[in-house]
Design a protein around this motif. Structure first.
Motif, short mmCIF file in Angstrom:
data_model
loop_
_atom_site.label_atom_id
_atom_site.label_comp_id
_atom_site.label_asym_id
_atom_site.label_seq_id
_atom_site.Cartn_x
_atom_site.Cartn_y
_atom_site.Cartn_z
N SER A 144 0.86 -1.17 0.00
CA SER A 144 0.00 0.00 0.00
C SER A 144 0.91 1.23 0.00
CB SER A 144 -0.86 -0.05 1.27
OG SER A 144 -1.59 1.13 1.39
N PRO A 145 1.38 1.62 -1.18
CA PRO A 145 2.47 2.59 -1.22
C PRO A 145 2.07 4.02 -0.91
CG PRO A 145 1.86 1.94 -3.44
CD PRO A 145 1.05 1.10 -2.52
N ALA A 146 2.95 4.69 -0.20
CA ALA A 146 2.90 6.15 -0.04
C ALA A 146 4.23 6.67 -0.56
CB ALA A 146 2.73 6.52 1.42
N ASP A 153 5.65 1.67 2.55
CA ASP A 153 4.42 0.88 2.65
C ASP A 153 3.61 1.33 3.87
OD1 ASP A 153 2.54 -1.15 2.25
OD2 ASP A 153 3.63 -2.53 3.56
N ARG A 154 2.38 1.79 3.62
CA ARG A 154 1.52 2.25 4.71
C ARG A 154 1.24 1.13 5.72
NH1 ARG A 154 -0.93 7.13 2.68
NH2 ARG A 154 -1.00 6.96 0.42
N ALA A 155 1.09 -0.09 5.20
CA ALA A 155 0.69 -1.19 6.08
C ALA A 155 1.80 -1.57 7.05
CB ALA A 155 0.28 -2.40 5.24
N ARG A 188 7.43 -0.21 5.94
CA ARG A 188 8.72 -0.52 5.30
C ARG A 188 9.09 0.48 4.21
NH1 ARG A 188 8.90 -6.42 2.95
NH2 ARG A 188 10.78 -5.65 1.93
N LEU A 189 10.39 0.69 4.08
CA LEU A 189 10.90 1.40 2.91
C LEU A 189 10.84 0.44 1.73
CD1 LEU A 189 12.37 4.02 1.88
CD2 LEU A 189 14.51 2.81 2.30
N LEU A 190 10.35 0.93 0.60
CA LEU A 190 10.19 0.05 -0.58
C LEU A 190 11.05 0.46 -1.77
CD1 LEU A 190 6.29 -0.36 -0.56
CD2 LEU A 190 7.99 -1.90 0.44
N GLY A 191 11.38 1.73 -1.85
CA GLY A 191 12.16 2.15 -3.01
C GLY A 191 12.62 3.59 -2.90
N ALA A 192 13.60 3.93 -3.73
CA ALA A 192 14.14 5.29 -3.75
C ALA A 192 14.58 5.64 -5.16
CB ALA A 192 15.33 5.40 -2.80
#
Lengths: 474, 474
Positions: free
Chosen positions: B380-382, B408-410, B413-417
């Motif tokens: 659930s990306p922010a 990730d809102r849930a 976690r950091l997901l990308g940059a």
């Protein structure tokens, strides 16, 4: 630097708060002692969180919120105004943010039972200020070694902006052709480059042998080479006997092995935490005499916080208290203290001791523990030191990169990293810094998917090559 | 590119191994198909681990072990020999390392039951080679879109060193004043800069709208700006109708909205894995048609490994299979395959999809997932996108840095940059890459002790500022 309040003398005054509408709704008095990175970060954030808090900042100089680390680069350019380094003026904090700024106000004592700070205003009158929450953000002060002649005119230090102005004025007023820097730390090296940029010949001297003794010799030798290439005199292992005036003007720094004539002396042997105010109030001190704080920036008194160069921190590698006065931590600790003052539970995991500096064309970076620090902390350190290239095979503009990694034989953990090179070190150090926060093993770190493109490094990033070598020794 | 063996035709020969002393002691036959990054890494490492293994490399071109990524930078300089990019010559592998190098040998079929590879030698004769362990390292091949005129002279690709030589020769032989590049990926952008450096005017064209559509618009707009500043024509969203010769010589690339005359066309729309050999042998394929491998680089057949651009990998963020042909992974997978062939249990955690490239004065970097990829993977990306400075407040030489982070809102976690800037992006991306490997939360990443000195960044590293902004959205 923070004297205790004299028993007699000036008339004591109550600091008056202007009677505004908002004043009537003040929910809490938050007093901040010290208006640089940690103090102003905290003041701003608290006011942003809760506009009805009254935030009062006591700053003994006339400067708040400036980039102290930028001073060497400002000094390097004669016509640049030192006040360019001011990030936000006191008047902006006062008028735009509603923070009560008390410049020239020296906090002299804290009475934790009465919840009051006592001090002197710019006119020398004493004052007594009540607080609900207090933040001590008094920073650090330069160490003056006990050397005969250390108080002579022309012997300068560089810590706060006023020091910077004085140093720059000294360079403008005197025909400084030669300077001696006592000390060889970050500031000493940055100032060495700054003075050289102004055409000043520089000698550096210190009693302990070894330039950057914490650094792996293969790496510190590169720093020494670059200093020598720029004709900097490097006199490590020279106990200083004294500074004396020369007949023709100028000074001479005398040691057993060298007598260094100059027009100016810069003392840059390090700083000590301004923790006297806290100690006198009975607060617990930690390593290096810094104010001991927990992860929420509480001192040993629940209503008193400390942040910035005056306070200690937990090291993410050892889990132990340490004192490393660095700018990012100061800002972050100021924020976290404000959060906690405002009832937002913020705990800082700690620091990895990441630091970087530039010395002439070299980038020098470190994070975590040295091999010696690791051994002292009870680890069983193994190290790997490699030399590789800053760019891909056959790519133009290549230069050497040296990497030194420290790992723990017992746990396999990565413990520290050091890098030296003309390019590609300053930002690369952040990868092992993050790995230290994550308590990563050398094996796991060696599997990191790091970036590759020919202009920016070899296929195997220098850090990965070093990690692969270190793995063989664990 | 790896055809199956014709049923009839050339006489089949047994490859003969020279009868040396060491030959008698051969413990195992390790055959490697493909002699670039993954293949030669594996061959070298296996031989180092176990000198009594017979390692045979079948390479269909005459080149092994070269820096394909360096080709644009080599092409940019007319008098630089393309063979500078060769890291180690086949003769060195053969003579110094005892690896049997079979150049010009094309593997055409694998018989997993018989444990044999069949193919054609440079004279066109078929051969059949037994293996105990086989590594497929056949790489990837450029995609030729189905466009009329794609096979015209002057329409070139850039994948292997021979392609590079041809392209460079074409530039030397023809008075190329104008080039059209079909595609806008890394290679397209790097070649755009290389051609511009040689004074060639460049137009870029592709059917899909959006330059670097995976990138946050605030960031890709910076890339577009720099291309336009260098007078590169950027024709995204232009379906290509065909390439045709011009009467006066040269070519014209026709699309609905633009008709681009040129002296040369470079097709750089991407690559596809060379997995036909594997598929024909009944091996399982993964995403993008790449050969499916486990963490130990085993294919679905226990005696056959695959590594490099022909094989897939696990993504450390999603834990799912992915296909991202990148050089570091190829080298690392080659090593790991060799370890496992030699009985050393090595498992690769996977890739973070870290990539960096230079386009004119910009550094462009990414790691992990885009917001869209994150949503597709069930997160659930922010996102947070910030613009800050590459150096400290008031430091000379400052330039903008743009950072885009995905969390990730849930789970937090950091997901990308993603990063774009003139400096300080290429190596900085490694910090979030390590954080992705460690499955770090945005909150924990935001507490990282990253390096600060005025020449290298603001006190709050751009990544930390972005992380602090992203935290507000989680």
């Amino acid at each position: 630097m923070y004297d205790t309040l004299p028993a007699t003398g000036y008339a004591q005054i109550e600091i008056e708060h202007p009677e505004t509408e908002s004043n009537k709704e003040v929910s809490m008095d938050f007093v901040v002692v010290g208006g640089d990175a940690a103090g102003m970060s905290a003041a701003s954030r608290a006011k942003r969180h809760q506009p009805d808090i009254r935030v009062t900042v006591l700053e003994m100089t006339r400067d708040v919120s400036y980039s102290a680390c930028g001073m060497p680069y400002n000094i390097a350019v004669p016509d640049r105004d030192m006040d360019d380094l001011v990030v936000r003026r006191a008047s902006v904090f006062q008028e735009k943010q509603g923070i009560e700024m008390r410049l020239g106000h020296q906090a002299c004592a804290i009475d934790p039972r009465a919840h009051r700070v006592e001090g002197r205003d710019p006119e020398g009158r004493t004052f007594s200020l009540p607080y609900d929450a207090l933040l001590i953000a008094t920073g650090a002060a330069p160490i003056f070694p006990k050397i005969p002649g250390i108080d002579l005119p022309g012997v300068l230090v560089l810590k706060n902006l006023e020091d910077g102005r004085k140093l720059k004025q000294y360079l403008a007023d005197h025909h400084v052709q030669k300077a001696v820097i006592i000390g060889m730390g970050y500031i000493a090296l940055e100032m060495c480059e700054a003075l050289a940029a102004r055409g000043v010949a520089v000698d550096m001297i210190k009693p302990r042998p070894g330039l950057l003794p914490w650094m792996a010799p293969d790496l510190s030798d590169r720093v020494r080479e670059v200093l020598e290439a720029h004709e900097i005199g490097v006199y490590d292992g020279h106990a200083i006997e004294g500074i004396s005036p020369r007949e023709k003007g100028g000074l001479v720094v005398a040691s057993a092995g060298a007598s260094l004539a100059c027009d100016m002396v810069l003392v840059a042997v390090g700083v000590a935490p301004n923790s006297g105010l806290a100690a006198d109030a009975g607060l617990q001190l930690g390593p290096g005499g810094a104010i001991a704080v927990d992860q929420a920036l509480h001192t040993s008194n629940p209503d008193i916080y400390a942040a910035g160069d005056c306070a200690d921190a937990f090291h993410v590698v050892t889990g132990e208290r340490t004192w490393l006065p660095l700018a990012l931590r100061a800002n972050r600790a100021g924020w976290a203290a404000a959060d906690n003052v405002c009832g937002i539970d913020t705990r800082l995991p700690g620091i990895a001791g990441t630091a970087v500096f530039k010395v002439f064309e070299l980038e020098v970076a470190r994070t975590g523990l040295t091999s010696q620090e690791a051994a002292e902390a009870g680890f069983s350190p193994a190290t790997a030191t490699i030399k590789t290239r800053s760019r891909a095979h056959a790519h133009a503009g290549n230069s050497p990169i040296h990497v030194h990694l420290v790992g723990d034989r017992a746990s396999g953990r990565l413990l520290g990293a050091q890098m030296v090179g003309r390019e590609g070190c300053a930002h690369r150090i952040n990868a092992p810094a993050v790995a230290l926060h994550a308590h990563m093993s050398v094996a796991d770190f060696s599997q990191s998917d790091l970036a590759y493109a020919p202009p920016f490094g070899p296929v195997w990033d220098p850090l990965l090559t070093a990690a692969n070598q270190l793995l063989k020794k664990l």
